[in-house]
Write a protein that holds these residues in place. Sequence first.
Motif, PDB file in Angstrom:
ATOM      1  N   THR A   6       0.841  -1.209   0.000  1.00 45.97           N
ATOM      2  CA  THR A   6       0.000   0.000   0.000  1.00 45.97           C
ATOM      3  C   THR A   6       0.865   1.243   0.000  1.00 45.97           C
ATOM      4  OG1 THR A   6      -1.491  -1.272   1.425  1.00 45.97           O
ATOM      5  CG2 THR A   6      -2.041   1.032   1.046  1.00 45.97           C
ATOM      6  N   ARG A   7       1.918   1.213   0.816  1.00 41.07           N
ATOM      7  CA  ARG A   7       2.795   2.384   0.867  1.00 41.07           C
ATOM      8  C   ARG A   7       3.459   2.629  -0.484  1.00 41.07           C
ATOM      9  NH1 ARG A   7       4.599   0.000   5.811  1.00 41.07           N
ATOM     10  NH2 ARG A   7       6.692  -0.251   4.983  1.00 41.07           N
ATOM     11  N   ASP A   8       3.831   1.560  -1.180  1.00 39.55           N
ATOM     12  CA  ASP A   8       4.414   1.704  -2.519  1.00 39.55           C
ATOM     13  C   ASP A   8       3.419   2.340  -3.493  1.00 39.55           C
ATOM     14  OD1 ASP A   8       6.726   0.543  -1.622  1.00 39.55           O
ATOM     15  OD2 ASP A   8       6.436  -1.376  -2.651  1.00 39.55           O
ATOM     16  N   LEU A   9       2.215   1.776  -3.520  1.00 38.91           N
ATOM     17  CA  LEU A   9       1.214   2.248  -4.487  1.00 38.91           C
ATOM     18  C   LEU A   9       0.822   3.692  -4.216  1.00 38.91           C
ATOM     19  CD1 LEU A   9      -1.017  -0.960  -4.638  1.00 38.91           C
ATOM     20  CD2 LEU A   9       0.623  -0.185  -6.353  1.00 38.91           C
ATOM     21  N   MET A  10       0.645   4.026  -2.935  1.00 40.67           N
ATOM     22  CA  MET A  10       0.300   5.414  -2.603  1.00 40.67           C
ATOM     23  C   MET A  10       1.459   6.359  -2.895  1.00 40.67           C
ATOM     24  SD  MET A  10      -2.094   5.383   0.808  1.00 40.67           S
ATOM     25  CE  MET A  10      -3.850   4.999   0.677  1.00 40.67           C
ATOM     26  N   VAL A  45       9.839   4.521  -4.982  1.00 39.42           N
ATOM     27  CA  VAL A  45       9.302   3.983  -6.236  1.00 39.42           C
ATOM     28  C   VAL A  45      10.330   3.728  -7.330  1.00 39.42           C
ATOM     29  CG1 VAL A  45       7.102   5.120  -5.769  1.00 39.42           C
ATOM     30  CG2 VAL A  45       8.743   6.232  -7.300  1.00 39.42           C
ATOM     31  N   ILE A  46      11.493   4.332  -7.252  1.00 43.00           N
ATOM     32  CA  ILE A  46      12.392   4.305  -8.424  1.00 43.00           C
ATOM     33  C   ILE A  46      12.778   2.894  -8.868  1.00 43.00           C
ATOM     34  CG2 ILE A  46      13.427   6.608  -8.270  1.00 43.00           C
ATOM     35  CD1 ILE A  46      15.792   5.276  -6.775  1.00 43.00           C
ATOM     36  N   ASN A  47      12.897   1.978  -7.914  1.00 46.26           N
ATOM     37  CA  ASN A  47      13.340   0.625  -8.283  1.00 46.26           C
ATOM     38  C   ASN A  47      12.323  -0.449  -7.908  1.00 46.26           C
ATOM     39  OD1 ASN A  47      15.878   1.178  -9.554  1.00 46.26           O
ATOM     40  ND2 ASN A  47      16.665   1.731  -7.534  1.00 46.26           N
ATOM     41  N   ARG A  48      11.056  -0.088  -8.036  1.00 47.72           N
ATOM     42  CA  ARG A  48       9.962  -1.052  -7.826  1.00 47.72           C
ATOM     43  C   ARG A  48       8.986  -0.932  -8.985  1.00 47.72           C
ATOM     44  NH1 ARG A  48       9.215  -0.406  -1.262  1.00 47.72           N
ATOM     45  NH2 ARG A  48      11.426  -0.615  -0.869  1.00 47.72           N
ATOM     46  N   PRO A  49       9.238  -1.613 -10.085  1.00 47.68           N
ATOM     47  CA  PRO A  49      10.296  -2.597 -10.366  1.00 47.68           C
ATOM     48  C   PRO A  49      11.658  -1.938 -10.594  1.00 47.68           C
ATOM     49  CG  PRO A  49       9.006  -2.218 -12.329  1.00 47.68           C
ATOM     50  CD  PRO A  49       8.323  -1.447 -11.237  1.00 47.68           C
ATOM     51  N   ASN A  50      12.677  -2.773 -10.675  1.00 47.52           N
ATOM     52  CA  ASN A  50      14.041  -2.273 -10.716  1.00 47.52           C
ATOM     53  C   ASN A  50      14.328  -1.538 -12.025  1.00 47.52           C
ATOM     54  OD1 ASN A  50      16.659  -1.753 -10.086  1.00 47.52           O
ATOM     55  ND2 ASN A  50      17.184  -3.862  -9.560  1.00 47.52           N
ATOM     56  N   ARG A  51      14.704  -0.266 -11.897  1.00 42.67           N
ATOM     57  CA  ARG A  51      15.122   0.536 -13.060  1.00 42.67           C
ATOM     58  C   ARG A  51      16.626   0.809 -13.012  1.00 42.67           C
ATOM     59  NH1 ARG A  51      10.257   2.567 -11.105  1.00 42.67           N
ATOM     60  NH2 ARG A  51       8.520   2.547 -12.600  1.00 42.67           N
ATOM     61  N   TYR A  52      17.269   0.277 -11.967  1.00 38.14           N
ATOM     62  CA  TYR A  52      18.721   0.421 -11.789  1.00 38.14           C
ATOM     63  C   TYR A  52      19.130   1.881 -11.657  1.00 38.14           C
ATOM     64  CZ  TYR A  52      18.401  -4.417 -13.166  1.00 38.14           C
ATOM     65  OH  TYR A  52      18.043  -5.737 -13.232  1.00 38.14           O
ATOM     66  N   ILE A  53      18.260   2.656 -11.025  1.00 45.27           N
ATOM     67  CA  ILE A  53      18.576   4.061 -10.748  1.00 45.27           C
ATOM     68  C   ILE A  53      19.144   4.133  -9.329  1.00 45.27           C
ATOM     69  CG2 ILE A  53      17.647   6.393 -10.460  1.00 45.27           C
ATOM     70  CD1 ILE A  53      15.484   5.659 -12.501  1.00 45.27           C
TER      71      ILE A  53
END
Length: 648
Positions: free
Chosen positions: A327-331, A354-362
């Motif tokens: 929930t914390r991720d989605l919000m 959020v940057i690496n959920r999914p992984n963007r390798y940032i």
Amino acid sequence: MTFTKAAAEQMKTRFQKLSGGMYMQVSFGTFHSVFFTILKNEYRYTGSNILAEDKRYEIVAKLLSHYSFEYEDEKEFIAGVLSEISLVKGGLIDVNNYSSLTMPEDVFREIYNGYNRFLMESRLLDFDDMLIRCYHLLKSNERVLDFWRERFQYIMIDEFQDINTVQYLIMRMLARPLNNIFIVGDDDQSVYSFRGAKPAIMLNFEKDFPGCEKIILDNNYRSGAKIISAAQRLIDNNEHRFEKDIKAVRDGGEDIVIREFDTLSGQNEYLAKSIRNLNSQGIDYSSMAVLIRTNVQSQVIADKLMEYNIPFSVKEGMPDIFDHFITRDLMAYMEAGGQIGRDKAADRNLMVRVINRPNRYISRDALLRGKVSKEDLLGFYKDRTWMHDRIELLYTDLEFISTLSPYAAVCYIRNKIGYDDYIKDYAKERRIYEDELFTIMEEISQSAKRFGTLSEWKDYRDDFRRKVLQQQGGEGVNIMTFHGAKGLEFDTVFIADANEEITPHNKEKTPAGIEEERRMFYVAMTRAVNRLYILCEKERYNKELMPSRFIGEILTDKKAITAGKMIWHRVYGEGRIVERDGGRIKVRFRLNGTVKILDLDHCLAAGIITTEKPLKIESDYSRQYEKQPDPMEKIRRHFSGKSFTITL
């Protein structure tokens, strides 16, 4: 000997009243209190040697800090590790032969050994050590063993079905050679395997103590006859148990009500209306209980009861899905999207989430300021142009999310951005059942459906938390798990979500696991004094479900499946058994005289046939389709002609 301090005190009070206080040398206590007394006498331990619960967490957290573990809920993860440590100790398992459920075996061994090393060096005991050290003391020191054998010449153990290996081995040593040991228990209520309890210990008692007398307590003073009869049919399906024919002292009673609904919403609507109706007939809310297999199911039920202004109590504590990392991720995605849509930049703490959920390798090092803009990230990666497309897409996604309702945003994050795939990888890496995480995700999605903006959804979250907090410890309808209800009784019991994959739980695949699930359902049924409702649904969060096999077993007398007997089939209706040949039955159905040959084991396991006419099994075909716009339509239009598809 018993398992809880309250039970020990109750037995002591009742005994002293019955005996007039004549037998003061009789001891009453829990396993831990009695065994700690033995250790105190030998090693001069005091209460200061007992490790506090918060200190256990602190020790494991410190040990874990040496490893590169990533977990969203530290407390939950550490609780899982401590549970495994207890399981290894209580089962006298060689840690070198133990397969951890939470981490690689070599890492678990290091954590386990480090934890125990700290306790030894600090001269501290946890509750498992009270058992382990007492066992080793009595096994290695004949003088001490003889002293306590003389002290405890007669031993009675209550709730014996809940005993674990080390507890039993100690009691067996103390009881011999006189063997004046009396155990009381119900093998059909052995439901604590996760704590190391094994029904086999009780089932093998006669082998360990040859010639012992067995007394079957086969009168049930609690439940009505119809409830007991149905519960007996259910538990008869377990192979590893003492055979017994339980009889209800009270005759008759009301029919068990079994209902199947099109949707989870339909089930919970019926549940709330039934509770309110029974209360209007004079049944106190506190005399009713809603029993569930896992605590995860409690929030949607509580939500519906609050909608109907029905007071409730959650004794075991209700998990807060709004505090779950998903929930914390989605919000965070939605909040970051809103800020970027408005200000072209978002708070650093939201972007970290959020940057690496999914992984963007940032890299987190790229998030240099309190507010992070696309230009900031592009500037950080100015020499690595292959990262630019990822950054551009991230900000395009976030800006688009800012235009969506909460439900549409959740769908977009899960399906287009790839959050569902991230959760699958997360579950696999951490050895978690992914279905449990997806159940949480579906509950979050359904919650979001009701709100037009993120602000409205967050207001609801805060209001829900406030109301639940007010209900804690209060009076009202009892919402609890099958485990939590053990030992209790209620005038009226509702068993909710009686579906395959929920009860029996989808993580239980072995015959022994299914037998324990069946025992749990049996415990839930026999909490009811007068009324029992068993509810299930055809669909939960857009996933088709089957009724629990336990419903079919409740309605099926296996001994009655013989030639000439009537059966009821979920599809073909009423029919008569023409012939039984081992695991197959030939049935002639009333519908056009159709004859079918059926695989008996499959039909019974799936609840397809019953030998008793269904007890008020009804289907709710009045599904209400809310006239809402398709949440994905806007997303489809936005990406029309682009080279990917969106799968609902």
